[in-house]
Design a protein around this motif. Structure first.
Motif, short mmCIF file in Angstrom:
data_model
loop_
_atom_site.label_atom_id
_atom_site.label_comp_id
_atom_site.label_asym_id
_atom_site.label_seq_id
_atom_site.Cartn_x
_atom_site.Cartn_y
_atom_site.Cartn_z
N LEU A 81 -26.59 -114.51 -28.81
CA LEU A 81 -28.00 -114.21 -28.55
C LEU A 81 -28.20 -113.78 -27.10
O LEU A 81 -29.00 -112.89 -26.80
N LEU A 131 -27.15 -110.23 -26.84
CA LEU A 131 -28.17 -109.35 -27.42
C LEU A 131 -29.35 -109.18 -26.47
O LEU A 131 -29.86 -108.07 -26.30
N PHE A 186 -33.93 -116.11 -26.56
CA PHE A 186 -34.97 -115.74 -27.52
C PHE A 186 -36.24 -115.31 -26.80
O PHE A 186 -36.86 -114.31 -27.16
N ILE A 207 -35.83 -111.90 -25.32
CA ILE A 207 -35.90 -110.88 -26.37
C ILE A 207 -37.35 -110.62 -26.76
O ILE A 207 -37.79 -109.48 -26.92
N THR A 260 -45.43 -105.25 -31.94
CA THR A 260 -44.12 -105.05 -32.56
C THR A 260 -44.28 -105.06 -34.07
O THR A 260 -45.23 -105.61 -34.61
N ILE A 264 -38.20 -104.55 -37.91
CA ILE A 264 -37.07 -105.39 -37.53
C ILE A 264 -37.30 -106.04 -36.17
O ILE A 264 -36.83 -107.15 -35.92
N ASN A 265 -38.01 -105.37 -35.27
CA ASN A 265 -38.31 -105.97 -33.97
C ASN A 265 -39.15 -107.23 -34.13
O ASN A 265 -38.92 -108.25 -33.48
N ILE A 303 -37.05 -110.11 -35.41
CA ILE A 303 -36.27 -110.76 -34.35
C ILE A 303 -37.16 -111.67 -33.52
O ILE A 303 -36.77 -112.80 -33.16
N LEU A 344 -38.01 -114.78 -35.57
CA LEU A 344 -36.81 -115.61 -35.68
C LEU A 344 -36.58 -116.37 -34.38
O LEU A 344 -36.21 -117.56 -34.39
N GLY A 345 -36.79 -115.71 -33.25
CA GLY A 345 -36.62 -116.37 -31.96
C GLY A 345 -37.62 -117.49 -31.75
O GLY A 345 -37.27 -118.59 -31.30
#
Length: 692
Positions: free
Chosen positions: A2, A5, A48, A51, A181, A184-185, A188, A191-192
């Motif tokens: 992570l 990423l 996270f 991101i 956003t 897929i953004n 993410i 999820l974070g």
């Protein structure tokens, strides 16, 4: 992984040196947090958070034009069949009263998982926001309810309501990144956020009761023991009642104004904003409502046991649950119950273990294969296929009655003396400029649209026509002054400009493909009040069309197509629907982007007569962007010509047709370039032209 990423994201996946520096700084930040902040999971959550910040900062409040070149899963209409509902509920109650404890618990787990999956139907199926935090939401609701029972010994039902209510503000927080956003953004980001809750809350023994968990005892309802341990059937029936309540509320939302707004946002945020829908409010409602439903499922799942271990609420389970939702049908009310049967310790696992022994241990593998097959061959889900079959049987009269909407049933009586004219408003554009980086798409253009007039905006391909309409309607940042009816809307967003009396059609139609003609028009006709988000929870409002909407439907000959899905319409009908939807807003100013594109000569001629009537009889100020010169010259009172973003000519159709500068722009005549440049400069410096 992570952290890597996050560092690559800072470098926009383009610069290795920037990614290296970002990685060093991120590692130092994690070390410092671990050294000076005694909060479990804080250092692990830093990637996270980084991101999330980067994706939100680089996101857009309104997506670009090409964002909608994707197919979405099918969505249901929210209508419930009470005959089937009562039959299925009766079957579940019968099984719970007659089967062993292991079967009752499997059914209970399936129902709890189905409630959580129902939250995915709301936020992903209806609102189109891919959230990978719904299981964390379920765990948060269970944490609030469990800690209240363990610490303050409050009744189970009060704790249940408190846990559901506590998830609502958390849902608002999770919705904030969704403003900028998507896709897929957004997945993410959620999820974070969900993983941060897991690391900092669920895995922290100080907040969850340590290794012993949170003791909650045996739940009771008004003194009536419904413990899942001592009376599993009672608890199972209570969970069934809560699942039925959640389904009814979600069905109400789907059929009401709020549901139509969510579907509009899901399908096309640009078109939804053009209809005056508050995109931010719709997303906030979707996340908050879905969080409350997920919390309900999480609480019921956790209180099956006398002691709750919150470490079981791992956020990565949210990914599995999204897959289960997709398997059943993420846009349908029945989908969550089909997907819930595949949940761990659910009904399907019990069937497999009872039939083939240890096969149930491979349930996750079987579920994964099933999800993969559905994604490849039937992305709409199992229930969607059932719905298609049932609909086909109705259409062929083999079963049931075919669905049809009569205009008279959904509209108010139209008085022949009703004044259909719109409030007269003048649109004044002065010194409008649009830049995309170093490219100037619209260069100091100005004009005025008067009520009751039709203005044509023409120019070669790439002249900046669509960019100009996007700037007028608030989809593209611009400089200059735009007023409508004397009100300055230069700094307003797309929804605010629509509410001020401006409507538009799109070159690419941008209809709500997953709904019917009726719902497309209803979204445009619905008042955009915020109170409907709460009212629809208990009583969905389906107002009848007013006289203005009825006249628009009849004007474009859509009264026989209200029941049809947009995907079933011919291209010509779809083009007319896109314009009728804008007209249904009863706007003072109407902007049409290539309305005759793709129409036959007969359809184009009829559309030209309709556009003319909208100006003459309705009093609209109309701007038409069109490549069909016959259409423009026969309909428009005045014509404005742009080339390379500059206004090069203006006047009546006859004047523009013979203008040598227009001929040069279209045919490439480069004679007397100096004189042409001088003419362009003179016209750009003029005061805005009054059209009408």
């Amino acid at each position: 992984m992570l952290a890597a990423l996050a560092a690559a994201l800072v470098a926009d996946f383009r610069s290795f040196p920037i990614a290296t520096v970002a990685g060093f700084l991120l590692g130092m930040g994690q070390a410092l947090i671990g050294r000076f902040w005694d909060q479990q999971g804080a250092g692990q959550s830093l990637p996270f958070l980084l991101i999330i910040v980067m994706l939100v900062v680089r996101g857009r409040s309104i997506p670009s034009r090409d964002h909608y070149l994707r197919k979405l899963p099918a969505v249901g209409n929210g209508r419930m069949s009470w005959d089937w509902t009562i039959f299925l509920c009766g079957a579940v109650v019968f099984l719970m009263l007659t089967k062993d404890t292991k079967w009752i618990d499997a059914l209970t787990v399936t129902l709890c998982a189905s409630i959580v999956l129902l939250s995915i139907v709301v936020v992903t199926g209806y609102a189109g926001q891919l959230s990978l935090a719904q299981y964390a939401m379920a765990g948060f609701g269970a944490w609030v309810a469990g800690r209240l029972v363990a610490t303050y010994q409050i009744p189970f039902l009060v704790a249940l309501v408190a846990g559901v209510a506590a998830a609502v503000p958390l849902g608002f927080v999770f919705a904030l990144p969704a403003v900028r956003t998507r896709g897929i953004n957004l997945a993410i980001v959620t999820l974070g956020l969900g993983t941060a809750i897991e690391l900092m809350l669920f895995n922290n023994g100080d907040y969850t009761g340590g290794v012993q968990g949170t003791p909650v005892g045996n739940p009771s309802l008004f003194g009536f023991d419904i413990s899942s341990i001592r009376h599993p059937a009672r608890y199972g029936i209570f969970v069934l009642a809560m699942a039925l309540l959640a389904v009814v509320i979600v069905a109400n939302v789907r059929r009401g104004r709020s549901g139509r707004r969510l579907i509009a946002v899901r399908t096309n945020e640009r078109a939804a904003a053009a209809l005056g829908i508050n995109i931010v409010a719709a997303k906030l409602f979707a996340f908050a409502f879905a969080s409350a439903i997920a919390a309900l499922g999480g609480i019921l799942l956790a209180f099956r046991l006398t002691s709750i271990s919150y470490q079981s609420f791992t956020n990565f389970t949210s990914i599995t649950y999204v897959g289960l939702g997709l398997l059943g049908g993420v846009g349908y009310l029945l989908g969550p119950f089909v997907g819930g049967m595949m949940a761990t310790a659910g009904f399907n696992q019990e069937v497999l273990e009872s039939t083939w022994g240890d096969v149930g241990a491979y349930l996750q593998l079987i579920t994964g294969i099933a999800i993969l097959l559905v994604v490849l061959y039937n992305p709409d889900g199992v229930v969607a296929e059932w719905a298609k079959t049932f609909r086909h049987m109705k259409r062929t009269k083999k079963f049931g009655e075919s669905y049809f909407i009569k205009l008279s049933d959904v509209s108010e009586p139209v008085d022949d003396d009703h004044d259909q004219r719109v409030p007269p408003k003048t649109l004044v554009v002065d010194d409008l400029r649009v830049r995309y980086g170093a490219v100037t798409a619209v260069d100091h253009v100005g004009f005025t649209l008067e009520p009751g007039s039709v203005t044509g905006l023409i120019g070669p391909n790439g002249a900046g026509k669509t960019s100009l309409i996007d700037a007028l309607t608030g989809f593209t940042p611009s400089t200059g002054t735009i007023t409508i009816g004397g009100q300055d809307i230069s700094g307003a967003g797309a929804a605010a400009r629509a509410k001020a009396g401006m409507a538009r059609s799109f070159q690419s139609l941008e209809l709500f493909e997953d709904t019917t003609v009726f719902e497309n028009l209803s979204v445009a006709a619905d008042p955009n009040d915020l109170g409907s988000y709460l009212r629809d929870l208990v009583w969905p409002v389906i107002p009848k069309f007013g006289p203005e909407v009825v006249r628009a439907i009849e004007e474009f000959q859509l009264d026989e197509d209200l029941h049809r899905e947009v995907s079933d319409l011919s291209y010509g009908k779809r083009r007319l629907l896109a314009i009728a939807r804008a007209v249904a807003m009863h706007p003072s100013v109407l902007l049409l982007d290539e309305p005759a594109a793709g129409l036959s000569s007969v359809e184009s001629a009829e559309l030209a007569r309709v556009v003319r009537r909208l100006a003459d009889e309705w009093g609209m100020a109309i701007l038409v962007v069109e490549h069909d010169m016959d259409f423009v010259m026969n309909v428009c009172d005045q014509v404005v010509v742009v080339d390379f973003g500059k206004k090069i000519a203006q006047g009546t159709p006859a004047e523009v047709r013979n203008d040598r500068h227009v001929i040069a722009a279209y045919l490439g005549d480069t004679n007397d370039d100096d004189e042409v440049d001088t003419r362009v400069a003179d016209q750009d410096s003029d005061a805005p032209v009054v059209v009408g």
